[in-house]
Design an enzyme around this catalytic site. Structure first.
Site, PDB file in Angstrom:
ATOM      1  N   ASP A 133      37.276  37.719  33.817  1.00 40.20           N
ATOM      2  CA  ASP A 133      37.779  39.176  33.875  1.00 40.20           C
ATOM      3  C   ASP A 133      38.727  39.567  32.929  1.00 40.20           C
ATOM      4  O   ASP A 133      39.221  40.795  33.212  1.00 40.20           O
ATOM      5  CB  ASP A 133      38.193  39.288  35.496  1.00 40.20           C
ATOM      6  N   TRP A 134      39.028  38.823  31.661  1.00 48.65           N
ATOM      7  CA  TRP A 134      40.132  39.062  30.874  1.00 48.65           C
ATOM      8  C   TRP A 134      39.278  39.003  29.618  1.00 48.65           C
ATOM      9  O   TRP A 134      39.966  39.019  28.328  1.00 48.65           O
ATOM     10  CB  TRP A 134      41.387  38.520  31.021  1.00 48.65           C
ATOM     11  N   GLU A 399      40.817  26.859  41.740  1.00 48.87           N
ATOM     12  CA  GLU A 399      40.253  27.696  42.904  1.00 48.87           C
ATOM     13  C   GLU A 399      38.821  27.205  43.698  1.00 48.87           C
ATOM     14  O   GLU A 399      38.465  28.152  44.254  1.00 48.87           O
ATOM     15  CB  GLU A 399      40.237  29.257  42.521  1.00 48.87           C
ATOM     16  N   GLU A 496      49.871  30.753  40.397  1.00 52.43           N
ATOM     17  CA  GLU A 496      49.224  32.007  39.526  1.00 52.43           C
ATOM     18  C   GLU A 496      49.394  33.243  40.303  1.00 52.43           C
ATOM     19  O   GLU A 496      49.606  33.273  41.503  1.00 52.43           O
ATOM     20  CB  GLU A 496      47.655  31.844  39.756  1.00 52.43           C
TER      21      GLU A 496
END
Length: 821
Positions: A133-134, A399, A496
């Site tokens: 996503d970046w 995650e 995070e």
């Protein structure tokens, strides 16, 4: 063209869908007949390839993170033809997924907004190379690390590592030295190993015997008790002393090896124990017996093309972390295990590394071939990296515990067991087992976020890995007003959290054309890989600032960029300060926060992202803010039920008696309306204590009837011998509602002093969020993005390459909030 230019990530997609072959002819630079064994060694192959020499297949590779060694003794000639035949990683991953027939392993594909490739969890490759996503999708293929030929007789050293231990009862340091050998002789080889650390007056000799085949010898060196050992400390807590050490292997074959290395001494404990007045357990790191509040960020790969990452680039990014008062970085599990130089620099700068294994945001297969490949990867990486004192933790994944617990992939409840079993098989029965065997010198957690020991107790998968009473948490909320501290979790450890912004115009300009320079252009939408990301930034800005409405489209775009950087810096400042002032208190069972690692440090390309350092290393406003909100001594303010609280936060090792200065300004005047000095304020060592409390109404009443809308508060701590904190600020209302803010004339005169440039700034009125930008000139300022409440302020500029006063004058733009129209 540059793959990062405009839409090339999509235009060049065909490259990664093709298969490519690398080949060359080479002469063997030695007499083949003189050597018992000749290996062809690849330190890194990305990723799926068949390797041939002289048309004979040596073997195949399928793991970017493994080291591959092929025995070519019988096939090498005087002149050789070497081929590495690559298979498209995308088609390989798709094929692996197709072959896994028993059940699906989600996610199949990334969200469409990422314009990425599918099934990345089926290939042991940099996970974000299929998009994130970046970041863009550039599934590279090629030889990404050294290739060499090794020829040897008798024996050969493959890995050499050292880890330090402190024996409390004996009050003595020792070093465990492990050497992994390949022994080619058919019978054992005996010999002597001498370890010498001159500065610590330590020399020891060992009799050793190497058995045929691959095996290791472990030596324990006790450090001379009469020598004073200086430990390795994190940045801000002491020195990063390392000792030169020589290890000499003299074997009966007459062939000797001399190994030069640096020995570092430090201990690390991950403390998880009950806390009085609270449910749950603590979660913090003790280095050399001292609890350390971890301040820092998360590291992603510095480029989509690893061969473009240079030592200088790594030094610049890591030095920028240390310069912003960081002492820790988490190497995130969707990138790569970084190269040796990265960890060498962290050792040198005192940056603690939380090291993930490369598994992120997905479930993974556990068939035999896959597990074998992972086992080789983990064993290789731990052996390669464990000598670094900077690495303080191994973590199994990013995650993935949360993904199962929160059911990200909509797995029917009846099918959960299969995935839980896979999870435990991969991270516990394989990765953890290897880590515990290979490295007894530092802790291991299975995931991040995790509930630590509580997750273990629940069978390695906790009901809620985001529980604030245990372990670490990740927290993202783009919708709530980020200036409201009550939305943040009072967690044990924030590993995070973050918000997006755009990189500066000079960074975007390099990869775009004039038609792209608007917030809503196709280019701006294309670069945003996070669903609704551009709108979420607008929403956060809208809570507190007026949106720009310039008739000049380029000024409008630049104003938007500036506002995204301001809001992001202010958001992460609020959140980080909340974590820092929560370190010494328990409220409703929550608190004792001992780590703040925001997402993310660096950028992989030029695009909107969570980073504080742009692609190329330029500091965003957030990074300048970080220098202040991570300062070793800091006053932090927040409001609760109409009262203003100020906490004194300290990472210093001794208590200090200080003066708290609180200054109130009206927006319309550079002269303060009132100043309060509170003397004899005790700020305790390594803690956060309340040092001031007053009702906001009383404070405003004392200050010539200030109102929330027309006044602003700044405050700082000052002590003896030049000890002082940065000046902090507290807004009593949104700047968009501020009464009396005037258009200001900002000017700067620039001069040179040795290697530094001095910018003398002048203003005719209070200027919020003053930003200095010198475009493409590489370097950083001593401060930036600040609230200017004095007529004059002196800022230094530290260039990273030669420049001149004239160049700086020509490139400088000064912006403050009142310039946005």
């Amino acid at each position: 063209q540059d793959p990062y230019y405009r839409f090339n990530d999509v235009m060049y997609r065909w490259i990664s869908l093709d298969n490519w072959t690398y080949s060359r002819t080479f002469k063997t630079p030695f007499d083949i007949r003189k050597w018992q064994k000749v290996n062809l060694v690849f330190e890194g192959v990305d990723t799926v390839a068949e390797i041939l020499i002289n048309n004979i297949t040596l073997g195949r590779t399928d793991n970017m993170f493994n080291r591959y060694s092929f025995d070519i003794t019988s096939v090498i000639k005087e002149v050789n033809f070497l081929e590495v035949r690559f298979l498209s990683a995308i088609s390989y991953a798709a094929e692996q997924s197709r072959c896994h027939k028993a059940y699906s392993i989600p996610p199949a594909c990334p969200p469409p907004v990422q314009k990425g490739e599918c099934h990345v969890n089926f290939i042991r490759k940099e996970q974000c190379s299929f998009s994130w996503d970046w970041g863009p999708s550039f599934p590279t293929q090629g030889i990404w690390k050294d290739v060499r030929i090794e020829a040897y007789n008798h024996y050969h050293l493959i890995y050499f590592s050292l880890t330090s231990f402190f024996e409390k009862s004996a009050q003595q340091w020792s070093l465990q030295i492990e050497s992994v050998f390949d022994v080619v002789s058919s019978k054992p080889i005996a010999g002597l190993v001498t370890v010498n650390i001159p500065k610590l007056k330590t020399q020891q000799t060992f009799n050793v015997k190497l058995q045929p085949g691959e095996g290791s010898i472990v030596l324990l060196v006790n450090i001379n008790k009469s020598s004073v050992v200086e430990a390795w400390w994190p940045n801000g807590h002491g020195k990063q002393t390392g000792y030169n050490m020589t290890t000499t292997f003299i074997m009966e074959t007459g062939y000797q090896i001399e190994k030069f290395s640096k020995a570092y001494f430090r201990t690390v404990q991950l403390v998880q124990e009950p806390i009085p007045g609270s449910l749950g357990l603590s979660f913090y790191f003790r280095i050399n017996g001292r609890p350390i509040f971890m301040k820092g960020s998360n590291w992603i790969p510095a480029d989509s093309f690893q061969d473009r990452v240079t030592y200088d680039m790594l030094w610049l990014l890591l030095k920028s972390s240390a310069d912003a008062n960081m002492n820790a970085l988490r190497v995130w599990g969707g990138g790569v295990y970084e190269r040796d130089e990265f960890y060498d620099i962290c050792d040198e700068l005192g940056i603690m590394v939380w090291q993930d294994f490369m598994f992120a945001c997905a479930l993974y297969p556990t068939d035999q071939n896959y597990l074998e490949s992972v086992r080789a990867e983990v064993s290789h990486q731990v052996r390669r990296l464990k000598s670094h004192p900077s690495i303080i933790l191994w973590s199994g994944n990013n995650e993935n515990e949360a993904a199962i617990a929160s059911n990200w992939f909509s797995i029917p409840y009846a099918d959960r067991e299969v995935y839980i079993k896979d999870y435990v098989m991969l991270y516990v029965k394989n990765i953890r087992e290897i880590v515990l065997t290979e490295d007894k010198s530092r802790p291991f957690v299975a995931s991040s976020p995790t509930n630590g020991l509580e997750s273990v107790r629940e069978g390695w998968l906790s009901q809620n890995p985001y529980d604030t009473h245990y372990g670490d948490t990740h927290f993202y909320n783009y919708i709530s007003d980020c200036w409201n501290w009550t939305v943040y979790p009072k967690t044990r450890f924030a590993s995070e959290y973050g918000f997006q912004s755009w990189p500066s115009f000079s960074t975007i300009e390099k990869v775009s054309s004039t038609g792209d320079w608007s917030y809503t252009s196709n280019f701006s939408l294309h670069r945003q890989h996070h669903e609704n990301g551009n709108d979420e930034m607008l929403q956060q800005i809208g809570y507190h600032f007026k949106l720009p409405h310039s008739t000049d489209p380029i000024k409008n775009f630049k104003d938007m960029i500036y506002l995204t950087q301001v809001i992001k810096a202010q958001c992460i400042k609020m959140e980080t300060e909340f974590y820092r002032f929560s370190q010494s208190e328990i409220i409703n069972g929550e608190g004792h926060t001992m780590g703040a690692l925001y997402w993310q440090l660096n950028d992989i390309w030029q695009a909107p992202s969570w980073a504080s350092l742009e692609y190329g290393g330029k500091w965003k406003l957030l990074h300048y803010f970080a220098q202040n909100f991570f300062a070793p001594l800091l006053p932090v303010a927040y409001e609760d039920k109409g009262a203003l609280y100020i906490y004194g936060v300290s990472d210093l090792h001794v208590d200090h008696k200080l003066t708290l200065r609180v200054v109130v300004h009206t927006w319309s005047s550079l002269d303060p309306v009132c100043t309060l000095a509170k003397d004899g304020v005790t700020v305790k060592a390594q803690s956060a204590v309340p040092i001031y409390k007053e009702s906001v109404n009383d404070l405003l009443g004392r200050c010539r009837n200030c109102t929330r809308k027309n006044c602003v508060i700044t405050f700082s701590l000052v002590g003896e011998g030049g000890l002082q904190s940065p000046t902090n600020h507290h807004f009593l209302s949104s700047p968009k509602d501020a009464v009396g803010l005037e258009k200001t004339q900002l000017s700067a005169s620039i001069s040179q002093q040795d290697d530094i440039y001095i910018f003398v700034l002048q203003t005719t009125a209070i200027a919020p969020f003053v930003s200095l930008d010198v475009g493409d000139i590489k370097g950083r300022f001593s401060d930036n993005g600040f609230l200017m409440t004095e007529k004059k302020k002196v800022i230094e500029f530290y260039p990273w390459e030669p420049t001149t006063v004239e160049e700086l004058e020509k490139s400088l733009t000064l912006t403050s909030l009142v310039d946005v129209v």
